[in-house]
Design an enzyme around this catalytic site. Structure first.
Site, PDB file in Angstrom:
ATOM      1  N   ILE A   1       0.638  -4.981  16.021  1.00 40.13           N
ATOM      2  CA  ILE A   1       1.226  -4.339  14.828  1.00 40.13           C
ATOM      3  C   ILE A   1       0.736  -4.983  13.532  1.00 40.13           C
ATOM      4  O   ILE A   1       1.001  -4.467  12.449  1.00 40.13           O
ATOM      5  CB  ILE A   1       2.765  -4.251  14.880  1.00 40.13           C
ATOM      6  CG1 ILE A   1       3.426  -5.618  14.734  1.00 40.13           C
ATOM      7  CG2 ILE A   1       3.241  -3.544  16.136  1.00 40.13           C
ATOM      8  CD1 ILE A   1       4.908  -5.503  14.354  1.00 40.13           C
TER       9      ILE A   1
ATOM     10  N   TYR B   1      -1.742  -5.380  10.676  1.00 46.44           N
ATOM     11  CA  TYR B   1      -2.772  -4.431  10.228  1.00 46.44           C
ATOM     12  C   TYR B   1      -3.677  -4.995   9.141  1.00 46.44           C
ATOM     13  O   TYR B   1      -4.486  -4.279   8.565  1.00 46.44           O
ATOM     14  CB  TYR B   1      -2.146  -3.102   9.794  1.00 46.44           C
ATOM     15  CG  TYR B   1      -1.133  -3.205   8.684  1.00 46.44           C
ATOM     16  CD1 TYR B   1       0.214  -3.323   8.985  1.00 46.44           C
ATOM     17  CD2 TYR B   1      -1.521  -3.186   7.354  1.00 46.44           C
ATOM     18  CE1 TYR B   1       1.161  -3.426   7.981  1.00 46.44           C
ATOM     19  CE2 TYR B   1      -0.580  -3.278   6.348  1.00 46.44           C
ATOM     20  CZ  TYR B   1       0.756  -3.404   6.667  1.00 46.44           C
ATOM     21  OH  TYR B   1       1.680  -3.519   5.665  1.00 46.44           O
TER      22      TYR B   1
ATOM     23  N   LYS C   1      15.667  -6.260   3.543  1.00 44.51           N
ATOM     24  CA  LYS C   1      15.996  -5.284   4.590  1.00 44.51           C
ATOM     25  C   LYS C   1      17.420  -5.433   5.152  1.00 44.51           C
ATOM     26  O   LYS C   1      18.039  -4.446   5.535  1.00 44.51           O
ATOM     27  CB  LYS C   1      14.986  -5.393   5.735  1.00 44.51           C
ATOM     28  CG  LYS C   1      13.630  -4.781   5.422  1.00 44.51           C
ATOM     29  CD  LYS C   1      12.714  -4.892   6.624  1.00 44.51           C
ATOM     30  CE  LYS C   1      11.582  -3.904   6.525  1.00 44.51           C
ATOM     31  NZ  LYS C   1      10.780  -3.832   7.749  1.00 44.51           N
TER      32      LYS C   1
ATOM     33  N   GLN D   1       5.736   5.038  10.184  1.00 46.58           N
ATOM     34  CA  GLN D   1       7.067   4.735   9.618  1.00 46.58           C
ATOM     35  C   GLN D   1       7.169   5.300   8.198  1.00 46.58           C
ATOM     36  O   GLN D   1       8.220   5.770   7.780  1.00 46.58           O
ATOM     37  CB  GLN D   1       7.418   3.235   9.692  1.00 46.58           C
ATOM     38  CG  GLN D   1       6.487   2.245   8.982  1.00 46.58           C
ATOM     39  CD  GLN D   1       6.701   2.155   7.478  1.00 46.58           C
ATOM     40  OE1 GLN D   1       7.807   2.388   7.007  1.00 46.58           O
ATOM     41  NE2 GLN D   1       5.659   1.846   6.730  1.00 46.58           N
TER      42      GLN D   1
ATOM     43  N   ASP E   1      11.151   2.047  11.417  1.00 38.35           N
ATOM     44  CA  ASP E   1      10.106   1.184  11.999  1.00 38.35           C
ATOM     45  C   ASP E   1       9.894   1.446  13.499  1.00 38.35           C
ATOM     46  O   ASP E   1       8.759   1.586  13.960  1.00 38.35           O
ATOM     47  CB  ASP E   1      10.458  -0.299  11.798  1.00 38.35           C
ATOM     48  CG  ASP E   1      10.086  -0.802  10.412  1.00 38.35           C
ATOM     49  OD1 ASP E   1       9.207  -0.193   9.769  1.00 38.35           O
ATOM     50  OD2 ASP E   1      10.681  -1.800   9.971  1.00 38.35           O
TER      51      ASP E   1
ATOM     52  N   MET F   1       0.832  -1.212   0.000  1.00 34.85           N
ATOM     53  CA  MET F   1       0.000   0.000   0.000  1.00 34.85           C
ATOM     54  C   MET F   1       0.865   1.258   0.000  1.00 34.85           C
ATOM     55  O   MET F   1       0.357   2.372   0.002  1.00 34.85           O
ATOM     56  CB  MET F   1      -0.927  -0.005   1.213  1.00 34.85           C
ATOM     57  CG  MET F   1      -2.070  -0.986   1.047  1.00 34.85           C
ATOM     58  SD  MET F   1      -3.210  -0.940   2.432  1.00 34.85           S
ATOM     59  CE  MET F   1      -2.250  -1.782   3.657  1.00 34.85           C
TER      60      MET F   1
ATOM     61  N   GLY G   1      10.905 -11.076  16.541  1.00 32.11           N
ATOM     62  CA  GLY G   1      11.393 -11.011  15.157  1.00 32.11           C
ATOM     63  C   GLY G   1      11.934  -9.626  14.831  1.00 32.11           C
ATOM     64  O   GLY G   1      12.280  -8.844  15.725  1.00 32.11           O
ATOM     65  N   GLY G   2      11.972  -9.312  13.531  1.00 25.73           N
ATOM     66  CA  GLY G   2      12.559  -8.054  13.081  1.00 25.73           C
ATOM     67  C   GLY G   2      11.811  -6.831  13.592  1.00 25.73           C
ATOM     68  O   GLY G   2      12.435  -5.870  14.065  1.00 25.73           O
TER      69      GLY G   2
END
Ligand code: NAP
Length: 280
Positions: free
Chosen positions: A219, A221, A66, A249, A102, A16, A129-130
């Site tokens: 987090i 969405y 990333k 972010q 982030d 998006m 995680g990340g």
């Protein structure tokens, strides 16, 4: 000349980011365009050279690039160094600099629902995680009263809390241990993919023991209203959905590139319109 921006990832079709960035560029009367680029891992180095050669002003970086992109950039800003991951690249002259927005994006969305300073809050994070790493390293810098991390694989929670050696008020827990002492926490942050479309009925743990007045954040969405947030609402708890982090972010990336503050409520409305409270 038109300023070019974009996002690189694989897959990228459902992103998006072009919708929200193009709307913000238009809203700010910036002569620019933001594109989604699908980049195979074997083409990453060429893609980075392409960003430079074509004069693209900035890109967002998403899964799976990333971490891998870091070795191809000219400089890594502290925000990305501490996380070992880049989500934003900015071109400065002939140099490409990697940042990570982030953690600060989540923090910006969180402070909107807090009624106390971070230093007075006991926080539990579910997941290691990340995204969890970004949130943990950003929030511990503000010295919360306590910040515990629980995870399905407890060793990963151990290694995550070790990433902030100077912060002492922290523990690594199993999901069961966390669930059994949930009444300790003022803020509960869910950062795993549990509950994400298409398995939307799943919750990471039971909120039965959550204390009155606790703030529950998710987090994830897609969907915006996860089963975890629905359970929190049913119990009368304050909730924060993942659109806030996604939008903030992005807004921080936009500001890095353009030095202008985008209208985050416009960005949020676009995400809500696209997801429509349902899943895709
Ligand atoms: P990641 O690095 O792959 O980490 C995944 C985490 O989820 C790990 O802690 C993993 O536990 C846990 N997990 C996965 N499946 C599980 C299950 N069935 N039961 C319990 N735990 C499970 O992923 P990430 O990049 O951090 O992203 C995690 C989620 O955050 C995704 O849904 C992503 O869409 C969302 N996200 C949202 C935003 C935003 O802007 N709102 C930004 C980034 C990410 P183990 O260690 O045990 O495997």
């Amino acid at each position: 000349m038109k300023q070019l921006y974009g996002v690189i990832g694989n897959p990228i079709g459902h992103s998006m980011s072009p919708d929200i960035h193009n709307a913000a560029l238009q809203d700010k009367n910036i002569n620019g365009q933001y594109f989604a680029f699908q980049v195979e891992p074997r083409h990453l180095k060429d893609a980075v050279n392409g960003i430079k050669a074509l004069g693209i002003c900035g890109v967002n970086v998403t899964v799976p690039h990333k971490v891998a992109i870091m070795e191809h950039l000219d400089e890594i800003h502290e925000s990305a160094k501490v996380l070992g991951a880049v989500n934003t690249v900015k071109r400065e002259g002939d140099r490409l600099i990697g940042y990570n927005t982030d953690g600060d994006g989540f923090y910006k969305s969180l402070v909107k629902v807090l009624d106390k300073p971070i230093s007075e809050l006991s926080i539990l994070m579910i997941g290691a995680g990340g995204a969890a790493r970004a949130i943990f390293t950003t929030i511990v810098r503000r010295e919360p009263k306590q910040f515990d991390v629980c995870n399905r694989t407890p060793e990963k929670a151990e290694s995550l809390i070790a990433a902030a050696p100077s912060f002492q008020q922290k523990r690594a827990l199993t999901l069961k241990e966390a669930e059994n002492q949930l009444e300790q926490y003022d803020v509960i942050i869910h950062t795993t993919s549990v509950g994400m479309y298409p398995k939307t009925d799943a919750v990471p743990l039971s909120l039965e023991r959550a204390k009155t007045g606790a703030i529950v954040c998710d987090i994830v969405y897609n969907p915006i209203q996860t089963a975890f947030l629905k359970e929190a609402e049913k119990r009368g708890l304050t909730t924060l959905d993942g659109v806030g982090m996604f939008v903030e972010q992005a807004a921080l990336s936009f500001k890095l590139w353009t030095e202008q503050e985008p209208d985050s409520s416009l960005m949020r409305a676009i995400v809500e319109g696209k997801l429509g409270g349902t899943q895709c």
